[in-house]
Design an enzyme around this catalytic site. Sequence first.
Site, PDB file in Angstrom:
ATOM      1  N   ASP A 108       0.868  -1.174   0.000  1.00  0.00           N
ATOM      2  CA  ASP A 108       0.000   0.000   0.000  1.00  0.00           C
ATOM      3  C   ASP A 108       0.912   1.235   0.000  1.00  0.00           C
ATOM      4  O   ASP A 108       2.136   1.133   0.148  1.00  0.00           O
ATOM      5  CB  ASP A 108      -0.976  -0.019   1.179  1.00  0.00           C
ATOM      6  CG  ASP A 108      -2.197   0.871   0.922  1.00  0.00           C
ATOM      7  OD1 ASP A 108      -2.159   1.666  -0.033  1.00  0.00           O
ATOM      8  OD2 ASP A 108      -3.185   0.770   1.671  1.00  0.00           O
TER       9      ASP A 108
HETATM   10  C1  BGC Z   1      -5.125   3.250   0.363  1.00  0.00           C
HETATM   11  C2  BGC Z   1      -5.345   2.258  -0.752  1.00  0.00           C
HETATM   12  C3  BGC Z   1      -5.254   2.947  -2.092  1.00  0.00           C
HETATM   13  C4  BGC Z   1      -3.905   3.645  -2.196  1.00  0.00           C
HETATM   14  C5  BGC Z   1      -3.664   4.323  -3.527  1.00  0.00           C
HETATM   15  C6  BGC Z   1      -3.883   4.104   0.151  1.00  0.00           C
HETATM   16  O1  BGC Z   1      -3.827   5.139   1.055  1.00  0.00           O
HETATM   17  O2  BGC Z   1      -5.029   2.555   1.589  1.00  0.00           O
HETATM   18  O3  BGC Z   1      -6.587   1.635  -0.583  1.00  0.00           O
HETATM   19  O4  BGC Z   1      -5.435   2.026  -3.119  1.00  0.00           O
HETATM   20  O5  BGC Z   1      -3.818   4.609  -1.162  1.00  0.00           O
HETATM   21  O6  BGC Z   1      -4.473   5.417  -3.699  1.00  0.00           O
END
Ligand code: BGC
Length: 748
Positions: free
Chosen positions: A261
């Site tokens: 993530d």
């Molecule tokens: C979130 C994810 C997301 C990623 C990209 C993160 O902060 O937890 O769910 O896909 O950002 O935007």
Amino acid sequence: MEEQEAVGRLMAEMTLAEKIGQLNLLAAGEGLVTGAAQHTPLARRLDAGQVGAIFGTKSRASARAMQERALAGSRLSIPVFFAEDVIHGHRTVFPINIALACSWDLDLIEETAAHAAAEAAAEGLHHVFAPMIDISRDPRWGRVAESPGEDPLLAARIAAAMTRGFQGRNIADADRVAACLKHFVGYGAPESGRDYDNVSLSWEDLLAVHLPPFQAGVAEGAASVMVAFNAVNKLPMHANKPLIEGWLRKGEGFDGLVISDYTGVKELTAHGLGPAAVAVARALHAGIDMDMVGEDFLEKLPTLAREGVEAPHAGFSLSAAEIVDLVDKACHRVLIFKSRLGLLSNPFKGLAENPVAPSRQEGRKLARKAAARSTILIKNDHSLLPLPLDQKVALIGPFAADRANMLGTWAVSGKVEDVIPLNEAVKALTGTEPAVAWGANIVDELWLEQRLNVHGVTVERDSRSEDAILKETMAAAHAADVVIATIGEAKEHAGESSSRLAPDLPAPQRRLISRLANTGKPLVVVVFAGRPLALGEVAEKADALLFAWHGGIAGPQGVADVLFGAASPAGRLAVSLPTHPGEVPLYHAAEPTGRPSLGNFQKFRSNWLDLPDDAIRFPFGFGLGYGTVRYGSPALSSDTAMATETVLLSLKIENTGPGEVVETVQLYASDPVARVTRPARMLIDFKQVTLSAGEARELVFEITAQQFRYPIALSLLSAEWVRDPGTIQLHVGANSRDTQSVELKWLT
Ligand code: BGC
């Protein structure tokens, strides 16, 4: 096979630096839209062949420019892939995911994912960071908005349906994208509902509650998985080799891509696992292939691949050769992913001049249907709803003409102007403009408003005194035949990093409902929210109540359809609605205690002193319709069976009302005597049927011993799945509480 060979040839020619470059997943940022001339960090990375994938491009033209630059910068012309957060729709924004889950309509959910995939693919996107399949039982956690709810069986079916919708039969097809199961795993159970917080779970709960949606998504062929920010039982997921390499890859046979993530690798240092080089080595060793945004793989792996790593504090060391081998494996998986997408043979996939985007009109129709299907009729005293078209309506409250909040959280490609607000939807349906009055602010505290502004929302606010606002509102209410009060929370009240201490309705809105109830006018309350809010006395004061979530571009139209009977209410709670904000976490499948909350124990029992026993309850699976559905008695094909046999449970249901109904018949089970305590009730199957007026249908559920396996575990990898002979109870009905039961005895 060909796929493997093409990738093998590339791997044989690539340098270590080129392989490390493939593991870098970057955000597009704002700057690169102007194309090749612009000098941004991303552009520099592309020129150096140091980017494997990009997310967050805002147009096909900019993606095309980036791809050209990537190909020019890569000695072997390896393309990047483009990803995006396509969470509940892309340009066409559907209801938030928890709302979609409340439709219990798997075909509809699959269709929304397929539509989103086609829209995304037509913009040159190849990969979506969805479905989000975190089980959530704590409405304080803001990301419950994105989740499929509290139940593992429903969530697993949704995971499979969304994966099918995104990927179709082949992720290389022009109108499909690769799905990404997230967040692996346990992210929905953070301590006290605080986002990113640590998760302590019994291995049994992890295996039987939080992992099944991932298992279902993997079985459906999901092409990728995103790892969660949190730690599970002390080990942060970005370093969690037992879960990633052990459970996911070895256990479930997952052979796709695992991505971090956003800066998740870097965050291992803050978790206390050591400096960046150790964090990188542990993440790679745990099975993470791509590093999102943090660039720590890019920065640290060249040295690690020369020197190896020693981390005595973690009892962890890897030689340089082992690091090189791990880089090889990760890069191989990135390239396989690209070849599965069809990108190695066609790097400009989806970036051609004339892509075929699905019809926006069809999308809106689907969004409207989805919104109506996701709306839950919670209360309908004296059959107040549906409303006749010719009544004089006062639409009151901050959502009466609202557009922005309807999109919900994570609608990164949605447009506010695409939303048709409730006042316009009502006018279109009834032919008459409703009176609109503001009534109450969404937040009562200025500091909270400021916090929300930090999250990028400008909460619209009426700056007059509450008395002045209410005076005008009461005049509108008195002049109407029926009052529709629209209350709830702002879209960024829910979502990432938007946990709330008390998941309930803001005080000014509660005061508004009290005042409206005192007018004696029939009162319909519509709640727009991103989480299951405790409704408290609002549920008592409303004559009719709809829980409408944040319903997307056609959310208010779906609500209007239900209000005026153009659609039959079909939503059923995919999460239990708390009565009081203090009773969370809350879920139907809790295990019984030795001193149950109701029963013989008057005082010393599992309950709260200050929550009355007769408080109104809206349990999991609950939702009303406009018709009446009569349930016949359930009957088993046999009340004893061997474990190898399938038993049939049949029952007749009949629509005795005057209109069409959509009924979701739910089958629960309990296993009252087992080796360990088992959920008082668990959902084991459900069937959704549409019945025309007067129609009766015989439903048959298949029961197998497999449905009663449960894990016993001292540790994750030593878990044993067992099943016992003996009697189980089957409960069938319209929700998790109102059921009829039969008993079945497994002889073996
Ligand atoms: C979130 C994810 C997301 C990623 C990209 C993160 O902060 O937890 O769910 O896909 O950002 O935007």
